[in-house]
Scaffold this motif. Structure first.
Motif, mmCIF file in Angstrom:
data_model
loop_
_atom_site.group_PDB
_atom_site.id
_atom_site.type_symbol
_atom_site.label_atom_id
_atom_site.label_comp_id
_atom_site.label_asym_id
_atom_site.label_seq_id
_atom_site.Cartn_x
_atom_site.Cartn_y
_atom_site.Cartn_z
ATOM 1 N N ARG A 85 49.608 31.478 28.755
ATOM 2 C CA ARG A 85 50.000 32.268 29.926
ATOM 3 C C ARG A 85 50.161 31.345 31.131
ATOM 4 N NH1 ARG A 85 45.670 37.253 29.282
ATOM 5 N NH2 ARG A 85 46.753 38.255 27.569
ATOM 6 N N PRO A 86 51.216 31.579 31.903
ATOM 7 C CA PRO A 86 51.349 30.769 33.126
ATOM 8 C C PRO A 86 50.145 31.036 34.032
ATOM 9 C CG PRO A 86 53.249 32.233 32.832
ATOM 10 C CD PRO A 86 52.251 32.588 31.780
ATOM 11 N N GLU A 87 49.643 30.016 34.659
ATOM 12 C CA GLU A 87 48.443 30.157 35.478
ATOM 13 C C GLU A 87 48.757 29.669 36.879
ATOM 14 O OE1 GLU A 87 44.798 27.932 34.164
ATOM 15 O OE2 GLU A 87 44.430 29.907 33.330
ATOM 16 N N LEU A 88 49.008 30.604 37.790
ATOM 17 C CA LEU A 88 49.421 30.230 39.141
ATOM 18 C C LEU A 88 48.304 30.443 40.140
ATOM 19 C CD1 LEU A 88 52.107 31.839 37.710
ATOM 20 C CD2 LEU A 88 53.117 30.648 39.650
ATOM 21 N N THR B 55 35.338 39.673 35.120
ATOM 22 C CA THR B 55 36.374 40.345 34.331
ATOM 23 C C THR B 55 35.982 40.536 32.868
ATOM 24 O OG1 THR B 55 37.434 38.178 34.136
ATOM 25 C CG2 THR B 55 38.350 39.672 35.743
ATOM 26 N N ASN C 190 45.094 30.700 42.155
ATOM 27 C CA ASN C 190 43.775 30.886 41.554
ATOM 28 C C ASN C 190 43.733 32.247 40.870
ATOM 29 O OD1 ASN C 190 43.967 32.398 43.838
ATOM 30 N ND2 ASN C 190 41.847 32.119 44.471
ATOM 31 N N LEU C 191 44.910 32.733 40.459
ATOM 32 C CA LEU C 191 44.995 34.078 39.897
ATOM 33 C C LEU C 191 44.973 34.019 38.374
ATOM 34 C CD1 LEU C 191 47.719 35.469 42.313
ATOM 35 C CD2 LEU C 191 45.266 35.887 42.391
ATOM 36 N N TYR C 192 43.802 34.220 37.806
ATOM 37 C CA TYR C 192 43.658 34.130 36.362
ATOM 38 C C TYR C 192 43.820 35.504 35.722
ATOM 39 C CZ TYR C 192 41.721 29.719 37.906
ATOM 40 O OH TYR C 192 41.546 28.507 38.508
ATOM 41 N N ASN C 193 44.651 35.554 34.702
ATOM 42 C CA ASN C 193 44.876 36.812 33.990
ATOM 43 C C ASN C 193 43.917 36.878 32.816
ATOM 44 O OD1 ASN C 193 45.776 38.869 32.373
ATOM 45 N ND2 ASN C 193 47.820 38.028 32.042
ATOM 46 N N ARG D 38 43.153 39.685 31.092
ATOM 47 C CA ARG D 38 43.336 40.898 30.288
ATOM 48 C C ARG D 38 43.537 40.548 28.823
ATOM 49 N NH1 ARG D 38 43.482 46.336 32.475
ATOM 50 N NH2 ARG D 38 43.346 46.007 34.721
ATOM 51 N N ILE D 39 42.788 41.177 27.952
ATOM 52 C CA ILE D 39 42.977 40.939 26.527
ATOM 53 C C ILE D 39 42.883 42.241 25.752
ATOM 54 C CG2 ILE D 39 42.261 38.534 26.296
ATOM 55 C CD1 ILE D 39 39.438 39.631 25.689
ATOM 56 N N PHE E 295 49.795 42.546 28.208
ATOM 57 C CA PHE E 295 48.879 41.792 29.074
ATOM 58 C C PHE E 295 49.366 40.377 29.351
ATOM 59 C CE2 PHE E 295 45.276 44.659 27.399
ATOM 60 C CZ PHE E 295 45.546 45.583 28.369
ATOM 61 N N ILE F 145 50.146 37.981 40.987
ATOM 62 C CA ILE F 145 50.823 37.934 39.697
ATOM 63 C C ILE F 145 50.998 39.356 39.178
ATOM 64 C CG2 ILE F 145 50.085 35.612 38.984
ATOM 65 C CD1 ILE F 145 47.887 36.977 37.269
ATOM 66 N N LYS G 69 47.695 41.551 40.241
ATOM 67 C CA LYS G 69 46.446 40.920 40.665
ATOM 68 C C LYS G 69 46.714 40.108 41.909
ATOM 69 C CE LYS G 69 42.423 38.342 39.265
ATOM 70 N NZ LYS G 69 41.814 37.377 38.361
ATOM 71 N N SER H 44 52.395 25.794 42.163
ATOM 72 C CA SER H 44 51.624 26.766 42.938
ATOM 73 C C SER H 44 50.383 26.146 43.576
ATOM 74 C CB SER H 44 51.238 27.970 42.072
ATOM 75 O OG SER H 44 50.279 27.615 41.101
ATOM 76 N N THR I 124 54.216 27.143 37.918
ATOM 77 C CA THR I 124 52.772 27.083 37.730
ATOM 78 C C THR I 124 52.218 25.796 38.327
ATOM 79 O OG1 THR I 124 52.955 28.328 35.678
ATOM 80 C CG2 THR I 124 50.941 27.076 36.000
#
Lengths: 624, 294
Positions: B156-159, B18, B161-164, B166-167, A419, A412, A351, A123, A120
């Motif tokens: 959550r890992p945040e790599l 989102t 600029n891809l933000y997850n 989903r909830i 999720f 990802i 994504k 990246s 992370t």
């Protein structure tokens, strides 16, 4: 005086605004002293406030591991669990600046179970500072971290040989570690490896070179970080704007919002919306509250288009001349970050850019041992494992290889039930469908289908300049075959461009794609037992060869409709040559785009002084 | 600066694209002012497509309320204010109930109630990673379980600029678009963009009293003066703004934005020094966050 003061501040703010930001990651084994070194960087660059220093003094007494000395690591180990265990669990982002640059440091955990956290941090980093304890040298973790750094595409590495104070600042120790590391890291092809001896605890060589390390002639750590090149995506690239959202406050305004991933855009630029391929021109470029003349890579902008085109979140607006690749099958590197193992065949949410689709790992090529780099066979992937995989997506994705552009080549994977983010991937390249989708073996074959029609299925490929008579000959030829009771189909260049290929233009890349599609369609029709006549200018040898290679021996017949350019231009049935000569038509074959004549066609039709009927007759004779 | 701004706008847009029902926390402070400015840029020419939420403890400075009204009018954004009704019923305040209880009831609990009431699934906050140690480890898209709890070990890992985003139902996401800004960046940007801020950030003669060794502005008649104690006029300003009895003023002559920046540059104390809730006990911010504090 007051005014002078205000002016100084304005100058200062301007300088700050123009300062570059370097993002770097620190990594290394568990006790190599990362947090201490970062604490030291903040301290030395005067980015620590008095109240924080006071807190540090009291915390040092309470949790400190350095006796009477201040424990710099306590400045950065923020979470209570970390303080109690004396380790760093999560990525912490720290900020400091010097006169030359601003810095964002990602301090990442050393333990193997936190590899994902390290990835992370890596990246978004331009540089990796890899710490080595001078007493211990290169460890397994050093190797693993270097491998991850390389995998994440970081090209600039600093090897900080730390705790030099504990080896009496011995140059031999340093030299031996550097030699070890350089040999081991050769395979990663880093652009640069800068080795620097330091002591995070005492501050030697962090900001200034000190007496203790007088033998070291290189820069201090901070000085090196101030001048190492920043790998900003160069704005010489081709325009790529992933559409984040469509801003439509009223019927008169339809703006496409996103952050430019590559290249630049100006009003009037010709663009295409991928994956649909629809063309448009840029009407306005809006950056903040202003319409601008140009916006470059990294800018968050809104653009409007002159045409009413359909584009939505997940699409990518690209340069019309040099569009990006689109594919739905890829080879990629995958780092697994989920607690549950990844199994090929299972579906995940993917994504990539602003697009979310369903993706399946269709196969694991090999797993990579993060410590040794060895390739191993694998049927699934566990937490923190890295593999090269084939991946298939439910919809076409616009992409660039990760090595070309990190933003357009990274993705990802998200678990569909929990999720959680379970995978991080980097695209190597697109897989050609044929090599990836296993051809369904069918009982009925081409021969059987053709036999039912009492014929041999064929592809007759007519190539030649615009106006050479291809379409006329093709039309006559099909009528003749039809009267003989043959089952035929005619694929005509102009007609196909109205439908199947209406998204394609006349650039070289588009012409290649134009031919590829037609060749594939012709192949399916031949397989269905038909005699297919293709009438396309098809100016490039390579593409005609590609088409030929799709067919079996004797199924493909190349017919060169050879009419001199002057004659074609004299006829000019559609008035296209006149337009091209006036410059109104670009990339027109024979005028400003080449026609590569066939070297060994099955049939060479010299049309000068010969009627179209006679030409068709020649083809009929050649068919028998 | 341009890159920081672009990154923040990207984050705001991504969150809006989102989320089902997003909202932006608005505390009227300088960070909120920058956030609102960024949101307006992100969606220009449209106004930001989400409301602002102001959790009103009823103990904010009067000038903050005035500034809030002005900004809402100017930006065309919808404002939602919320005050914990139980707090009002109990008459909770920092002097009568102590800073810890006041903050919990009027801020932390009130925030949770407001979010539950409006069913917001995504909440923008103006926190920065340079503010406090546990903030340095927080994600840009920070996940909250049902009950708004933050689990620092389950981030959550945040790599890239891809933000997850989903909830599941009942879960929510806090989004921090200015994570990578420093206090200095905030001031520079305010100056560069001429963003309106509450005048309390600039030095002026104000009535203050010494309370626990720090200058407290007497903003209304709720200050419990001791025998013989009275306010004195001092040139003071604020580096951060919160509830008036919980936010200390610093002595300063910096009465222009430029002077404030010059002063910030030479500051030897961090901006949260004037915040009384951070150092109550070790790891206090982390604990408050786990319980749902922003």
């Amino acid at each position: 005086m007051e005014q002078q003061h205000a002016k100084d501040v304005l100058t200062f703010v301007e300088d700050q605004a123009n300062k570059e930001t370097l993002r770097f990651i620190t990594c290394g084994s568990v006790d190599d002293g990362k947090s201490t070194l970062i604490g030291r960087l903040l301290y030395e660059s005067k980015n620590i406030f008095d109240d924080q220093l006071q807190a540090l003094e009291s915390d040092s007494k309470r949790y400190g591991t350095q006796g009477e000395k201040m424990d710099m690591a306590l400045l950065v180990d923020g979470l209570q669990a970390e303080r109690e265990q004396g380790i760093t669990i999560d990525v912490a982002y720290r900020f400091f600046s010097t006169e030359k640059r601003r810095f964002i440091v990602a301090d990442t955990p050393g333990h193997e179970q936190y590899t994902r956290n390290m990835a992370t941090g890596a990246s978004t980093a331009d540089v990796a500072v890899i710490l080595v304890d001078a007493r211990k040298g290169i460890l397994v973790q050093t190797r693993r971290h270097s491998r991850i750094v390389s995998l994440m595409g970081i090209k600039q590495v600093v090897l900080a040989v730390n705790k030099m104070d504990l080896v009496s600042y011995d140059q031999k120790v340093f030299d031996a570690i550097v030699a070890d590391y350089t040999a081991f890291a050769a395979e990663f092809k880093f652009d640069s490896i800068m080795a620097i001896p330091v002591s995070g605890l005492d501050g030697d060589n962090v900001l200034e070179c000190t007496e203790n390390l007088a033998w070291f002639k290189g820069p201090s750590l901070i000085h090196h970080l101030e001048q190492v090149p920043i790998s900003l995506a160069a704005d010489r690239g081709d325009f790529r704007l992933p559409v984040q959202l469509v801003n439509r406050p009223n019927l008169d305004f339809r703006g496409f919002c996103g952050r430019i991933a590559e290249g630049a855009v100006r009003p009037g630029d010709a663009v295409r919306v991928l994956p649909s391929g629809v063309r448009a021109t840029v009407k306005a470029v809006i950056d903040g509250f202003d319409e601008v003349e140009v916006a470059k890579v990294g800018s968050s902008i809104t653009i409007t288009l002159n045409e009413e085109v359909d584009a939505s979140r997940g699409d990518v607006i690209v340069s019309a001349e040099r569009p990006a690749e689109v594919a739905d099958q890829f080879e990629a590197k995958l780092l697994w970050m989920g607690e549950h193992a990844m199994s090929p065949g299972r579906q995940y949410l993917m994504k990539m850019g602003c697009k979310e689709v369903t993706a399946t790992i269709t196969g694991i090529k090999y797993r990579e041992d993060v410590n040794t780099g060895g390739h191993m066979a694998a049927t699934n992937l566990e937490l923190n494992e890295i593999a090269t995989v084939d991946i298939s997506t439910s919809a076409p994705m616009v992409f660039e290889p990760y090595t070309t552009n990190k933003l357009l080549g990274s993705f990802i994977l998200v678990d569909k039930l929990t999720f959680e983010t379970v995978g991080a991937g980097m695209i190597d390249f697109a897989l050609r469908r044929a090599s990836n989708i296993h051809w369904q073996a069918l009982e009925l074959d081409r021969k059987a289908r053709a036999a039912l029609k009492h014929q041999e299925s064929r592809c007759i490929w007519l190539t030649g300049l615009s106006g050479s008579g291809k379409s006329t000959i093709a039309d006559l030829l099909e009528k003749r075959l039809y009267t003989q009771g043959k089952h035929t189909y005619l694929l005509d260049g102009d007609n196909v461009r109205h439908g199947l290929n209406r998204d394609l233009g006349f650039t070289e890349a588009d012409r290649v794609e134009n031919i590829r599609r037609v060749a594939e369609v012709a192949k399916l029709m031949v397989d269905a037992g038909l005699i297919v006549i293709v009438s396309f200018i098809s100016p490039f040898r390579n593409e005609r060869r590609m088409a030929r290679e799709l067919f079996g021996e004797g199924e493909f017949m190349e017919v060169f409709v050879d009419t001199p350019l002057e004659e074609c231009e004299r006829r000019d049935v559609k008035g296209l040559y006149a337009k091209a000569r006036k410059g109104e038509l670009k990339n027109f074959t024979g005028i400003d785009s080449d026609y590569e004549a066939p070297e060994a066609p099955e049939l060479h039709l010299r049309t000068t002084g010969v009627s179209a009927e006679a030409c068709a007759e020649q083809v009929m004779n050649a068919l028998v | 600066m341009k890159q920081l701004e672009a990154e923040s706008i990207e984050i705001i847009r991504e969150a809006v694209a989102t989320a089902r029902n997003p909202v932006m926390m608005y505390s009227v402070g300088k960070d909120s002012s920058v956030m609102l400015h960024l949101a307006r840029k992100a969606f220009y020419p449209a106004p930001p497509p989400f409301p602002l939420l102001h959790v009103d403890t009823q103990w904010k400075f009067k000038e903050m309320y005035a500034h809030r009204e002005r900004m809402v009018k100017e930006s065309g954004v919808k404002l939602i204010t919320y005050t914990n009704p139980e707090g009002i019923a109990q008459g909770v305040g920092p002097f009568t109930h102590g800073s810890g209880y006041h903050t919990d009831v009027m801020k932390t609990q009130a925030l949770k109630q407001a979010l539950d009431m409006h069913q917001f699934d995504l909440v923008f906050g103006g926190a920065r990673r340079d503010e406090e140690k546990s903030r340095a480890k927080e994600r840009v898209f920070s996940f909250r379980s049902a009950g708004h709890r933050w689990d620092p070990k389950a981030q959550r890992p945040e790599l890239w600029n891809l933000y997850n985003a989903r909830i599941k139902p009942d879960e929510s996401i806090r989004v921090f678009p200015i994570s990578n800004w420093t206090e200095q960046d905030i001031w520079n940007y305010i100056l560069q963009e001429r963003i309106p801020i509450v005048p309390l950030y600039l030095a002026a003669e104000r009535p203050v009293v010494k309370f626990n060794g720090q200058w407290i502005l007497v903003d209304d008649d709720r200050y419990p003066f001791k025998e013989g104690e009275k306010a004195v006029m001092k040139m003071v300003r604020f580096r951060t703004l919160g509830c008036w009895p919980l936010t200390a003023a610093v002595e300063s002559d910096a009465d222009t934005l430029e002077a404030v920046i010059a002063e910030t540059l030479n500051a030897r104390g961090s901006e949260r020094e004037g915040r009384m809730i951070d150092s109550d006990e070790p790891g206090s911010m982390e604990k408050k966050k786990q319980e749902g504090y922003f």
